[in-house]
Design an enzyme around this catalytic site. Structure first.
Site, PDB file in Angstrom:
ATOM      1  N   GLU A   1       1.115  -0.998   0.101  1.00  0.00           N
ATOM      2  CA  GLU A   1       0.089   0.098  -0.115  1.00  0.00           C
ATOM      3  C   GLU A   1       0.697   1.210   0.118  1.00  0.00           C
ATOM      4  O   GLU A   1       0.216   2.242   0.605  1.00  0.00           O
ATOM      5  CB  GLU A   1      -0.996   0.046   1.285  1.00  0.00           C
ATOM      6  CG  GLU A   1      -1.820  -1.090   1.390  1.00  0.00           C
ATOM      7  CD  GLU A   1      -2.978  -1.177   2.475  1.00  0.00           C
ATOM      8  OE1 GLU A   1      -3.489  -0.006   2.620  1.00  0.00           O
ATOM      9  OE2 GLU A   1      -3.069  -2.173   3.040  1.00  0.00           O
TER      10      GLU A   1
ATOM     11  N   HIS B   1      -1.994  -0.044  17.497  1.00  0.00           N
ATOM     12  CA  HIS B   1      -2.162   0.717  16.463  1.00  0.00           C
ATOM     13  C   HIS B   1      -3.284   1.915  16.658  1.00  0.00           C
ATOM     14  O   HIS B   1      -3.956   1.704  17.878  1.00  0.00           O
ATOM     15  CB  HIS B   1      -2.832   0.307  15.195  1.00  0.00           C
ATOM     16  CG  HIS B   1      -3.961  -0.573  15.335  1.00  0.00           C
ATOM     17  ND1 HIS B   1      -3.880  -1.787  16.106  1.00  0.00           N
ATOM     18  CD2 HIS B   1      -5.196  -0.492  15.317  1.00  0.00           C
ATOM     19  CE1 HIS B   1      -5.255  -2.255  16.165  1.00  0.00           C
ATOM     20  NE2 HIS B   1      -5.946  -1.266  15.699  1.00  0.00           N
TER      21      HIS B   1
END
Length: 336
Positions: A161, A252
């Site tokens: 990505e 995260h």
């Protein structure tokens, strides 16, 4: 023709004629999550408001998925794929404008994925440190050992990505759009980013200690700086939080626009914890931080942790017996 049918046709004709006379002045609100737009204009020199809302999907929308001709890839990473499609063929000027539905594809999907999206009952759990060690920690280890984090490592270490990444520093974190957001600047109200840290020793808030407080402050300040510059928005419209339990166990941080309300329980009490609150709490918890805290959260019956033992800790008893109700009534306490 009966009166009911006649009245219905007349009503439709009135609405149709009024809308044709509508002259748009400005957009009052456009909400990409509720799929509504509120328009201010005039009809015959008098102010009018039109609210448009896209309807719920029905069977005709998804039973012909294999016939789709228009597909625009957004990104692919391991078993996760997402792109833009359109169901309807009418009203489009060009192919790009016909892409009105975001499609997320998980393939091959595991039983864990299926349970995540199935309709289920939810319960409030008060997780003690002992419950974490005996139930949650073995589950986390299993998630790490069965390849569930491959897509995370692809982003961190294998340039997956890469075209979507906003910021990447191997000494800090990588910041990129979450798969729930297309990443299109015109959909800034739906902004949803995720910052994945380059630390393997922190899997969830359970691993946060007092010594990590300054580190979290630095990360949050850096996130605000990057996002405000990249998207030209103010830092006080950013909701920055973490989940417990998280969907994957590598620490995260979620970053969303405060106008983003399409996350279901993802921003609810019992799931989302503001990073500001975590930083503040660490100030008073002592050196061990969240290690020895009781953490209350909401979990569904389809979650793997439920069958592994959390269901044995649910508060299933009634708090008010028949005798309690009788006694309360005698004391003139009203119970409906």
């Amino acid at each position: 023709m009966n009166n009911t049918t006649s009245n219905t046709i007349t009503e439709y004709s009135i609405i149709k004629n009024l809308v044709r006379d509508f002259k748009l002045d400005k957009v009052l609100e456009s909400n990409p999550q509720t799929k509504t737009v509120s328009l201010l204009g005039k009809i015959k020199n008098e102010q009018a408001i039109i609210i448009l809302e896209k309807l719920h999907f029905d069977e005709n929308d998804y039973k012909h998925l294999t016939d789709l001709q228009l597909v625009k890839d957004i990104a692919c990473n391991d078993i996760y794929h997402w792109g833009l499609i359109r169901f309807e063929e009418y009203g489009a000027v060009d192919e790009e404008s016909r892409l009105n539905v975001k499609l997320n594809l998980i393939w091959p999907a595991t039983e864990v994925h299926i349970k995540k999206y199935i309709e289920q009952k939810f319960h409030i759990i008060r997780e003690t440190p002992e419950m974490y060690v005996t139930i949650v920690l073995p589950y986390i280890e299993e998630m790490h050992n069965n390849g569930r984090l491959n897509w995370v490592y692809n982003i961190l270490y294998k340039d997956a990505e890469l075209d979507r990444i906003i910021y990447k520093d191997p000494k800090e974190f990588v910041l990129l759009p979450d798969m729930k957001w297309s990443g299109e600047p015109e959909e800034i109200d739906a902004l949803y980013l995720v910052a994945i840290v380059y630390r393997d020793d922190i899997r969830s808030i359970r691993d946060l200690r007092y010594k990590d407080r300054d580190w979290l402050i630095e990360i949050q300040d850096k996130i605000k700086q990057i996002v405000t510059c990249a998207y030209k928005i103010e830092s006080d419209v950013l909701r920055i939080f973490v989940h417990y339990q998280p969907s994957y166990y590598h620490f995260h941080i979620h970053v969303v626009n405060v106008k983003q309300f399409g996350l279901k329980d993802g921003i609810s009490v019992g799931k989302a914890i503001l990073l500001d609150d975590i930083i503040e709490n660490l100030k008073y918890m002592g050196e061990d931080g969240y290690k020895n805290r009781v953490i209350t959260y909401i979990i569904g019956e389809s979650h793997g942790l439920w069958e592994r033992g959390l269901k044995d800790y649910r508060e299933s008893k009634q708090n008010c017996s028949n005798d309690d109700i009788k006694e309360a009534k005698e004391e003139q306490i009203i119970i409906k």
